[in-house]
Design a protein around this motif. Structure first.
Motif, PDB file in Angstrom:
ATOM      1  N   ASN A  66      30.736  35.401   1.373  1.00  0.00           N
ATOM      2  CA  ASN A  66      30.415  35.013   2.744  1.00  0.00           C
ATOM      3  C   ASN A  66      28.931  34.764   2.974  1.00  0.00           C
ATOM      4  N   LEU A  67      28.076  35.065   1.988  1.00  0.00           N
ATOM      5  CA  LEU A  67      26.630  34.852   2.120  1.00  0.00           C
ATOM      6  C   LEU A  67      26.107  33.920   1.020  1.00  0.00           C
ATOM      7  N   SER A  68      26.964  33.081   0.490  1.00  0.00           N
ATOM      8  CA  SER A  68      26.604  32.197  -0.630  1.00  0.00           C
ATOM      9  C   SER A  68      25.483  31.226  -0.296  1.00  0.00           C
ATOM     10  N   VAL A  72      22.307  29.561  -2.667  1.00  0.00           N
ATOM     11  CA  VAL A  72      22.271  28.112  -2.899  1.00  0.00           C
ATOM     12  C   VAL A  72      20.958  27.535  -2.379  1.00  0.00           C
ATOM     13  N   ASN A  73      20.584  27.902  -1.171  1.00  0.00           N
ATOM     14  CA  ASN A  73      19.350  27.394  -0.587  1.00  0.00           C
ATOM     15  C   ASN A  73      18.129  27.826  -1.407  1.00  0.00           C
ATOM     16  N   ASP A 116      29.338  29.288   4.924  1.00  0.00           N
ATOM     17  CA  ASP A 116      27.979  29.814   4.915  1.00  0.00           C
ATOM     18  C   ASP A 116      26.994  28.826   4.285  1.00  0.00           C
ATOM     19  N   ILE A 117      27.419  28.124   3.249  1.00  0.00           N
ATOM     20  CA  ILE A 117      26.539  27.126   2.625  1.00  0.00           C
ATOM     21  C   ILE A 117      26.239  26.006   3.619  1.00  0.00           C
ATOM     22  N   ILE A 118      27.260  25.518   4.300  1.00  0.00           N
ATOM     23  CA  ILE A 118      27.081  24.450   5.286  1.00  0.00           C
ATOM     24  C   ILE A 118      26.138  24.916   6.399  1.00  0.00           C
ATOM     25  N   SER A 123      24.091  21.238   6.631  1.00  0.00           N
ATOM     26  CA  SER A 123      24.689  19.979   6.179  1.00  0.00           C
ATOM     27  C   SER A 123      25.957  20.268   5.382  1.00  0.00           C
ATOM     28  N   ALA A 124      26.915  19.382   5.521  1.00  0.00           N
ATOM     29  CA  ALA A 124      28.139  19.451   4.727  1.00  0.00           C
ATOM     30  C   ALA A 124      28.155  18.343   3.675  1.00  0.00           C
TER      31      ALA A 124
END
Length: 187
Positions: A66-68, A72-73, A116-118, A123-124
């Motif tokens: 849930n905190l991916s 990634v960022n 969470d990534i979006i 951005s998606a």
């Protein structure tokens, strides 16, 4: 050219063989012939490989699913990788077991890791490879299902499906998103 290849999953032995950790499993399978490829680094396990003149930065986030986005960022910025060179590998209950589908953008489809990534990237518009895990669960049992281990029947074919995931990864980094989707979606 650099690419960030992210396998989604949850850290810890408790989750290793669960459906939700297929992203981790795919990356481990992809790197199976490389001795000790993973290094513990900030926000996750990292492996860097060269493939046909490209650098693939492989990431297994150490954050929970849930905190991916945070991991990634962090690696996207640190490695200066544009969003169009990010591929996220995730489980998908909307696809039958073993079905593989690559898309260049889209919604989170109810997946908390993608959500969470979006939200974090705002951005998606990043590629994702969705690995179908099926939806063989009764109402209200979705969490138990995705955090459950593979059935014996699923284990019989999972390696072959992960081999095809490797083709998606290699194609994404060499021939591009569109041609990779044309070549491998629906296989």
């Amino acid at each position: 050219m650099k690419y960030l290849i992210v396998g989604l999953g949850n850290p810890g032995a408790k989750y290793e063989e669960t459906r939700h950790n297929i992203g981790f499993k795919v990356l481990d399978h992809f790197l199976k012939d490389i001795e000790d490829p993973w290094a513990v680094d900030k926000q996750g396990m990292i492996a860097k490989i060269k493939f046909k003149g490209r650098t693939l930065v492989m990431l297994k986030p150490s954050t929970f699913m849930n905190l991916s986005g945070k991991a990634v960022n962090y690696w996207m910025v640190k490695e200066k990788i544009p969003i169009e060179n990010i591929l996220v590998i995730t489980d998908d209950i909307a696809l039958p077991f073993g079905k593989l589908r690559m898309k260049g953008k889209g919604s989170d489809g109810g997946h908390n890791g993608l959500k969470d990534i979006i939200a974090t990237l705002n951005s998606a518009n990043f590629a994702r490879l969705r690995f179908g895990v099926g939806n063989e669960f009764s109402k209200g049992r979705q969490v138990d299902y995705v955090l459950g281990e593979w059935s014996d029947e699923e284990r019989k074919t999972i390696e072959e499906r992960m081999d095809i995931c490797g083709e998606f990864i290699k194609g994404f980094a060499t021939i591009g998103l569109q041609q990779t989707m044309n070549n491998w979606n629906n296989k």
